[in-house]
Design a protein around this motif. Structure first.
Motif, PDB file in Angstrom:
ATOM      1  N   ILE A  86      44.493  43.876  27.537  1.00 26.34           N
ATOM      2  CA  ILE A  86      45.034  43.951  28.890  1.00 26.34           C
ATOM      3  C   ILE A  86      44.947  45.398  29.376  1.00 26.34           C
ATOM      4  N   LEU A  87      44.340  45.580  30.568  1.00 29.89           N
ATOM      5  CA  LEU A  87      44.243  46.915  31.160  1.00 29.89           C
ATOM      6  C   LEU A  87      45.112  46.928  32.414  1.00 29.89           C
ATOM      7  N   ALA A  94      45.651  55.069  40.079  1.00 33.63           N
ATOM      8  CA  ALA A  94      44.797  54.023  39.504  1.00 33.63           C
ATOM      9  C   ALA A  94      44.768  52.797  40.413  1.00 33.63           C
ATOM     10  N   HIS A  95      45.883  52.528  41.059  1.00 33.52           N
ATOM     11  CA  HIS A  95      46.032  51.345  41.905  1.00 33.52           C
ATOM     12  C   HIS A  95      45.220  51.477  43.186  1.00 33.52           C
ATOM     13  N   VAL A 157      36.060  49.096  36.763  1.00 33.55           N
ATOM     14  CA  VAL A 157      36.213  48.093  35.691  1.00 33.55           C
ATOM     15  C   VAL A 157      37.116  46.971  36.179  1.00 33.55           C
ATOM     16  N   ASP A 158      37.145  45.862  35.458  1.00 33.01           N
ATOM     17  CA  ASP A 158      38.080  44.784  35.780  1.00 33.01           C
ATOM     18  C   ASP A 158      39.486  45.206  35.389  1.00 33.01           C
ATOM     19  N   VAL A 159      40.422  45.007  36.270  1.00 32.50           N
ATOM     20  CA  VAL A 159      41.811  45.393  36.007  1.00 32.50           C
ATOM     21  C   VAL A 159      42.657  44.130  35.913  1.00 32.50           C
ATOM     22  N   ASP A 160      43.578  44.098  34.961  1.00 33.72           N
ATOM     23  CA  ASP A 160      44.399  42.900  34.789  1.00 33.72           C
ATOM     24  C   ASP A 160      45.693  42.931  35.591  1.00 33.72           C
ATOM     25  N   TYR A 161      46.336  44.080  35.659  1.00 38.75           N
ATOM     26  CA  TYR A 161      47.587  44.196  36.407  1.00 38.75           C
ATOM     27  C   TYR A 161      47.645  45.542  37.105  1.00 38.75           C
ATOM     28  N   TYR A 162      48.444  45.590  38.182  1.00 36.54           N
ATOM     29  CA  TYR A 162      48.657  46.833  38.900  1.00 36.54           C
ATOM     30  C   TYR A 162      50.153  47.135  38.914  1.00 36.54           C
ATOM     31  N   GLY A 189      45.642  39.691  37.533  1.00 36.57           N
ATOM     32  CA  GLY A 189      45.281  40.082  38.895  1.00 36.57           C
ATOM     33  C   GLY A 189      46.488  40.438  39.726  1.00 36.57           C
ATOM     34  N   ASN A 190      47.701  40.221  39.165  1.00 36.77           N
ATOM     35  CA  ASN A 190      48.901  40.443  39.965  1.00 36.77           C
ATOM     36  C   ASN A 190      49.373  41.883  39.979  1.00 36.77           C
ATOM     37  N   VAL A 191      50.111  42.192  41.043  1.00 37.89           N
ATOM     38  CA  VAL A 191      50.873  43.432  41.074  1.00 37.89           C
ATOM     39  C   VAL A 191      52.187  43.145  40.356  1.00 37.89           C
ATOM     40  N   VAL A 192      52.548  43.996  39.423  1.00 40.67           N
ATOM     41  CA  VAL A 192      53.806  43.789  38.707  1.00 40.67           C
ATOM     42  C   VAL A 192      54.668  45.032  38.833  1.00 40.67           C
ATOM     43  N   GLY A 193      55.948  44.893  38.485  1.00 42.34           N
ATOM     44  CA  GLY A 193      56.839  46.051  38.569  1.00 42.34           C
ATOM     45  C   GLY A 193      57.085  46.455  40.002  1.00 42.34           C
ATOM     46  N   ALA A 194      57.004  45.504  40.899  1.00 35.15           N
ATOM     47  CA  ALA A 194      57.254  45.820  42.298  1.00 35.15           C
ATOM     48  C   ALA A 194      57.766  44.580  42.996  1.00 35.15           C
TER      49      ALA A 194
END
Lengths: 323, 651
Positions: A86-87, A94-95, A157-162, A189-194
Motif C-alpha cells: 500500500i502506497l 504528495a497529494h 505512480v499508482d497511489v492507494d490512499y491520500y 483510491g480514497n482520501v483518508v484521514g479527512a
C-alpha cells in the motif's frame, strides 16, 4: 503473521510531514510497538540499496510525503511503489503538489537563474549552474535531474490512499495509522484521514450572507470576533477546502489557506473558489470590481496555493517546458 | 454503456451548404456508445420526427442527439417525440450546429470540424444525463390584473366571465385609464366614455372581480400558480364602505388642486372624484393639498357629510392575496412637454399635447367641449398639429414610432373643424401611418372632405411671439420653409412607458425592453406572455398601440390565464439545481446569489435547500458553490468538463 512493516519517505517537501508523524506524540511508542518501521531516512540510518534489496510488496504500508521535483524523487516513488503493498500519498505535497507545486508558475531556467545567479545573497561571478554530471578530480559526480514540472505522487505512480493537509493534523494521522494497523482502511483510491465536507462545516464563525466589497490582508484588519472572515474581506479558502482539520486556523482568527485541498465533489479547487468568490463580489460596476479584485495581486498563487499541479491548469506554459 | 442515436439535420441548405452533414454523422458514429448515426434533410418535419421515434424503438436507444438549429426552437418538439416513443424526454439533447456553426462561418472544412466537435460534446453530456420527471405544482385559480385601463378592464372581465376570481389593482382612485380622458375614438368617432363606462360598470359589479383602486402592488413572491402578493391600499380618508357617493363633500371643499385628469386645465378640491363617471364613484382626499391636514383647520367636508364617512384618521392598509397568474396592464404615459426644448419646453401656454386637446374636445371637459386656448380662452382660428413630437427621433428622443398619433391627429383636426367651422387646421407630418381597419378611409375623409392642410415636413422650432405662437416648419413636397403664426399648437407627443412600470418591473422580476416597455416572450409568436412564467402582458405597457389592439391583447392574455387555470396541476422543467446533503458544508454563499429566492438555509441540518418549483435552472448557485454540493441536473461539473474536453478535440 508478524508486525506490519511500515516505511516513511520524503521527496520534495519541507520536512513538516515528518514532524507531523512525530506529532502523534505519546502514540509514537504505540506505533513503534505495533509496527516495524523499516525505512525512514529522516529518522533512521538506511540506504537506498537496503530498499532495492527488498522483495516486491515487502513493505506493508509506505507513507510517502513530498512532491516529485526531480529524478531522485521519481526513482524513489517508483521503487517504493514496487516494494510496498500500500502506497499512501501523505500530506499536501504528495497529494496535490502543495507549495513546491507553485514552481509550476515559472520555468526551470527561472529557478536555476534565481537560485544560483540573480538572488541578492548569491555570489557566483562565474554563473556556475549545477549539472547532472560534473567532472571533479575525485571522479564523476551525479546529481538528480531537476524537472521542469513538479508532479504529484499519483502523476508518476499508482497511489492507494491520500492523506491531505499541510501538514495533516496529528489526530487524523493517528486515525490513519490505526486504520492501517487494524486493517480497516476503506477501498483503494480514497482520501483518508479527512472529512467529506468543507471547512465551513467545522467552523463556528457566524455567517451573515453578505457580499465582498474589498479584500484585505489578515494583518491589516482587526476582525469582528465570531464572524466569518471571508465576509469581512479576508480571503479564506474554507469554502472550497476539504474538512478534517477541525477548522484549526479560523478557530484562532486566521483564514483557512486551503491546505486540505479540494473537497470531494471538486476536481479543480482553484477554479471552484474563483467561481464562488466571483459570485459574491458586491458590485456590478466594472471599475469598482477591478478595484476590489486588485486586492488579490496573484490569483494563481493564492487560489491554487496547494493544488496547482493537480488542477486542470497544472502549470504555466513557459518556453522550453517539457510535459 | 448508453445506446446513443445521433440525427444530423441538413435544415435544407441552412446547415448543409456550410457543414458536411454526412461527414458529421459518420465521424460521430465512430464514438463508443453511438450505435446509430444518420443525416436527414428536415428533422423537424413529420417524417423527421417519425424517424427519431422509429429508431428509438428499433435500435433500443437510451439517448438521442439531434444536431440541428437552436434548442429554443425545437427542443420541446423533439422531446415530445422521444416521449411518444417511450424514451425519457430528458435523454434527448439538441446540438446547435446552425446558429452556433453554419450560420456564422463560411469555411466548409473548419465549420464541419467544429460541427463534429459540437455534436461530440453533446454526446459526452448525454452519456451522463439522468432520466427526469417534470416537477408538478398546484395552481391557485385566481388572477391578479395590475392596471385598470381598457386593457386591464378587458382582461379582468374575460377572466371573470370564464368563472375565475380576479383582483384588479389600479393606482388611481378610479379605473378607466387614458381612454376615460378621450373625447371620441377613431375611426368611428364613438364617444369614448360611452363605450368605456359600460365595461367599467361591469367590472364594478362583477361578482368575480375584487376591485382595489387607489392601490398598488407592494410585493410579490412565489412562482407561477403560486404567487403571494401584498397590495397597499392608500388611505383615502373616506370610508368607502359607508360613503354613498352623493358628492356633497366635493362641492364644499375650498382647496383648489390642478386636475391631472383634465391635464391641469381645471381644478378640483382636495376631496375629489376624478371624473363624473368614476368607478368606484367615491371620493378620496389628496392629503398634500388638504387644508385640514396642512393646518388643522377647515374640515368642511367632515361637517358636511351626513353619514360621517370622512375619516381623517384612516391609514394605509396592506392586503395579502394568493394568486396563480398576473396580467400586467400598466398602461402608458406621454413624453412630457419639458423634454421638447425646441417646441417651447412646456413653457409656451398655447402649446399643448394630444391628451390635453382631448380634454378640450370632451363635452365633460374643462371647457365643456368648446375649443378655447389656454392663454386667454379665445377660440383659436389657426391650429397647428405637429406629429412625431419626440417619436422617430433616435438622436434626441425616442427611436420608435408611437403608432397612434397619425390617427388621433387626423381625428383632432377633423373634430376641430366640426367645432370651429371657420378654423384652419394644419398638420405637419413625416408619414401618415393609418394601417388599421377603416383607418385609411378615415384619413382620406379628413384629407379630402374637411379642408385640413397636410404639410409634409418636420417642425424645427416653436416659440412665443407676443400673443401668437410661431411655428417654423418645412413643406418638403414644395421644397419651401413654412412659418405659421398659430393660435394653438397641439403636439402629438411620443407614447412612453409610465415611470411606475419601471418600478413594477423590478418588483415582479420581469423584463422590460430597451425603451422601457414590457418585454414579451417572443416578438412574433408570444406577444402576450412575459418570459417569466405566470406573468402576462396586455395593452400599451407592452408597446404603443390603439384601443382595438389593447382589447385584443387583453383577451389574449386572459386566454393564457384561463388556459393555465384549466389544468389540474402545472408541470415544470425538472432540470433544476439540487443540493447533495453529504457535501454541503453550509457556507451560505449560494443563498444570496439566487435571483428567484429559490434557496434557503436549513438551520437544523446546516445545509442549503432548494425550492424546486421556484428554481428556474439559471445555474447561479452552481457557480457560487465552491465545493460542488450544488449541481444542476443534467449539467453537472463533470458533464461540463467532458463537453469542454470534447470541444477541444478530445484529449
Amino acid at each position: 503473521m508478524g508486525k506490519p512493516k511500515v516505511a516513511f519517505y520524503w521527496a520534495a517537501s519541507c520536512g513538516g510531514c515528518e514532524i507531523a508523524v512525530l506529532d502523534i506524540g505519546d502514540r509514537l511508542p504505540v506505533l513503534a510497538e505495533a509496527a516495524d518501521i523499516i525505512f525512514w531516512p529522516c529518522a533512521m540510518d538506511v540506504k537506498y540499496d537496503d530498499l532495492r534489496a527488498m522483495e516486491d510488496d515487502f513493505i506493508d504500508v509506505c507513507l510517502f510525503n513530498g512532491a516529485i521535483r526531480n529524478s531522485e524523487n521519481e526513482e524513489m516513488a517508483g521503487l517504493l511503489r514496487k516494494k510496498s503493498k500500500i502506497l499512501v500519498a501523505y500530506g499536501s505535497c504528495a497529494h496535490e503538489g502543495c507549495i513546491p507545486g507553485l514552481a509550476n508558475l515559472v520555468s526551470e531556467e527561472d529557478i536555476l537563474d534565481r537560485s544560483y545567479i540573480s538572488a541578492p545573497s548569491v555570489e557566483n561571478p562565474g554563473n556556475v549552474l549545477p549539472e547532472v554530471k560534473t567532472e571533479t578530480p575525485e571522479g564523476e559526480l551525479e546529481l538528480p535531474e531537476l524537472y521542469d514540472t513538479v508532479y504529484t505522487l499519483d502523476q508518476v505512480v499508482d497511489v492507494d490512499y491520500y492523506v491531505p493537509g499541510c501538514p495533516p493534523v496529528a489526530d487524523r494521522t493517528w486515525e490513519v495509522l490505526e486504520a492501517i494497523l487494524d486493517g480497516t482502511l476503506p477501498g483503494k483510491g480514497n482520501v483518508v484521514g479527512a472529512g467529506s465536507k468543507i471547512v465551513c462545516d467545522e467552523c463556528s464563525l457566524e455567517k451573515k450572507e453578505t457580499g465582498i466589497s474589498g479584500f484585505v490582508r489578515p494583518h491589516l484588519l482587526e476582525p469582528e470576533p465570531d464572524r466569518c472572515l471571508l465576509e469581512q474581506g479576508v480571503y479564506c479558502a474554507g469554502i472550497g477546502t476539504r474538512s478534517g482539520c477541525g477548522a484549526l486556523c479560523p478557530s484562532v482568527g486566521m483564514p483557512c489557506r486551503g491546505c486540505y485541498g479540494a473537497p470531494p465533489g471538486v476536481f479543480d479547487q482553484g477554479a471552484k473558489i474563483v467561481s464562488a468568490l466571483g459570485s459574491i463580489i458586491d458590485s456590478t460596476d466594472p471599475d469598482e470590481t477591478d478595484a476590489i479584485m486588485s486586492g488579490i495581486p496573484c490569483p494563481a498563487g493564492l487560489f491554487y496555493r496547494f493544488s496547482l499541479p493537480h488542477s486542470i491548469l497544472r502549470r504555466k506554459i513557459t518556453d522550453g517546458y517539457e510535459d | 454503456m448508453k445506446r446513443i442515436g445521433v440525427f444530423v439535420c441538413h435544415c435544407g441548405i441552412n446547415i448543409a451548404s456550410t457543414v458536411d452533414v454526412q461527414k458529421v454523422a459518420e465521424e460521430v458514429g465512430k464514438m463508443p456508445g453511438v450505435v446509430f448515426a444518420t443525416d436527414y434533410i428536415y428533422m423537424c418535419s413529420d417524417p423527421g420526427q417519425a424517424l427519431v421515434r422509429e429508431k428509438i424503438r428499433e435500435e433500443n436507444l437510451d439517448a438521442v442527439i439531434v444536431a440541428a438549429c437552436s434548442p429554443n426552437l425545437h427542443e420541446s418538439t423533439f422531446r415530445t417525440a422521444a416521449g411518444e416513443a417511450g424514451l425519457n424526454p430528458w435523454q434527448l439533447e439538441i446540438a446547435n450546429i446552425r446558429e452556433q456553426c453554419s450560420w456564422v462561418h463560411s469555411d466548409r472544412e473548419k465549420a464541419t470540424e467544429k460541427a463534429i466537435r459540437i455534436v461530440k460534446a453533446m454526446v459526452e453530456k448525454t452519456r451522463l444525463n439522468e432520466s427526469l420527471d417534470p416537477i408538478s405544482v398546484p395552481i391557485t385559480r385566481k388572477a391578479l390584473v395590475i392596471g385598470g385601463g381598457i386593457a386591464g378592464i378587458q382582461a379582468a372581465l374575460d377572466i371573470a366571465d370564464a368563472g375565475y376570481e380576479v383582483i384588479l389593482v389600479e393606482k388611481e382612485p378610479s379605473i378607466g385609464g387614458h381612454m376615460a380622458q378621450l373625447s371620441e375614438t377613431f375611426p368611428t368617432l364613438d364617444c369614448s366614455q360611452c363605450i368605456l363606462t359600460p365595461k367599467m360598470v361591469a367590472v364594478g359589479k362583477h361578482g368575480n372581480i375584487e376591485l382595489m383602486t387607489y392601490s398598488t402592488v407592494e410585493e410579490i413572491s412565489g412562482y407561477v400558480g403560486n404567487f403571494t402578493v401584498k397590495i397597499r391600499r392608500k388611505a383615502a380618508y373616506v370610508d368607502w364602505s359607508i360613503c354613498t357617493g352623493c358628492g356633497q363633500c366635493t362641492e364644499v371643499c375650498p382647496a383648489k388642486v390642478p386636475s391631472s385628469f383634465d391635464r391641469n386645465f381645471s381644478t378640483h378640491g382636495a376631496v375629489y372624484v376624478p371624473f363624473p363617471q368614476a368607478v368606484p364613484n367615491k371620493p378620496v382626499i389628496d392629503r398634500e393639498h388638504c387644508i385640514h391636514f396642512k393646518t388643522g383647520k377647515c374640515g368642511l367636508c367632515e361637517k358636511t357629510c351626513e353619514i360621517g364617512a370622512i375619516r381623517f384618521d384612516q391609514e394605509d392598509q396592506v392586503f395579502r392575496r394568493e394568486v396563480g397568474a398576473v396580467v400586467v396592464a400598466a398602461g402608458y404615459d406621454t413624453l412630457p412637454l419639458s423634454e421638447l426644448k425646441e417646441y417651447g419646453a412646456g413653457r409656451v401656454p398655447d402649446v399643448i399635447d394630444g391628451l390635453a386637446f382631448e380634454r378640450l374636445l370632451s363635452a365633460s371637459g374643462p371647457t365643456n367641449g368648446e375649443i378655447r386656448r389656454p392663454s386667454d380662452g379665445k377660440v383659436p382660428k389657426e391650429v397647428v398639429f405637429v406629429q412625431c413630437a419626440g417619436s422617430r427621433d433616435p438622436e434626441r428622443h425616442k427611436p420608435y414610432c408611437s403608432k397612434i398619433c397619425c390617427m388621433y391627429t387626423t381625428k383632432h383636426a377633423l373634430l376641430y373643424r366640426h367645432r370651429v367651422h371657420d378654423g384652419q387646421p394644419y398638420i405637419f407630418y413625416i408619414d401618415i401611418r393609418t394601417g388599421g381597419k377603416g383607418y385609411e378611409e378615415f384619413y382620406h375623409r379628413a384629407e379630402e372632405d374637411e379642408g385640413i392642410i397636410y404639410l409634409r415636413g418636420k417642425v424645427a422650432k416653436i416659440f412665443r411671439d407676443g400673443a401668437e405662437t410661431v411655428v417654423w416648419g418645412t413643406d418638403t413636397l414644395t421644397g419651401k420653409n413654412v412659418e405659421i403664426r398659430a393660435d394653438l399648437v397641439v403636439l402629438a407627443t411620443a407614447v412612453i412607458p409610465r415611470k411606475s412600470t419601471a418600478r413594477l418591473v423590478r418588483k415582479l422580476h420581469i423584463q422590460a425592453g430597451p425603451n422601457g416597455f414590457l418585454a414579451e416572450a417572443h416578438p412574433k409568436l408570444r406577444p402576450v406572455e412575459s418570459i417569466n412564467s405566470g406573468f402576462y402582458l396586455a395593452g400599451a405597457a407592452q408597446g404603443p398601440k390603439d384601443i382595438p389592439e389593447s382589447v385584443a391583447q387583453a383577451g389574449g392574455a386572459a386566454c393564457k390565464v384561463i388556459s393555465l387555470f384549466s389544468r389540474n396541476r402545472l408541470e415544470q422543467d425538472p432540470a433544476v439545481a439540487w443540493v447533495d446533503e453529504d457535501l454541503c458544508g453550509g457556507c451560505r454563499i449560494c443563498i444570496s446569489v439566487c435571483p428567484y429566492d429559490a434557496r434557503k438555509f436549513d438551520e437544523e441540518k446546516g445545509i442549503a435547500v432548494v425550492n424546486e418549483a421556484l428554481c428556474e435552472g439559471c445555474g447561479s448557485c452552481v457557480a457560487a458553490c465552491a465545493c460542488g454540493a450544488t449541481q444542476q441536473k443534467n449539467l453537472t461539473d463533470v458533464q461540463i468538463k467532458n463537453m469542454i474536453t470534447a470541444s477541444l478535440g478530445g484529449k
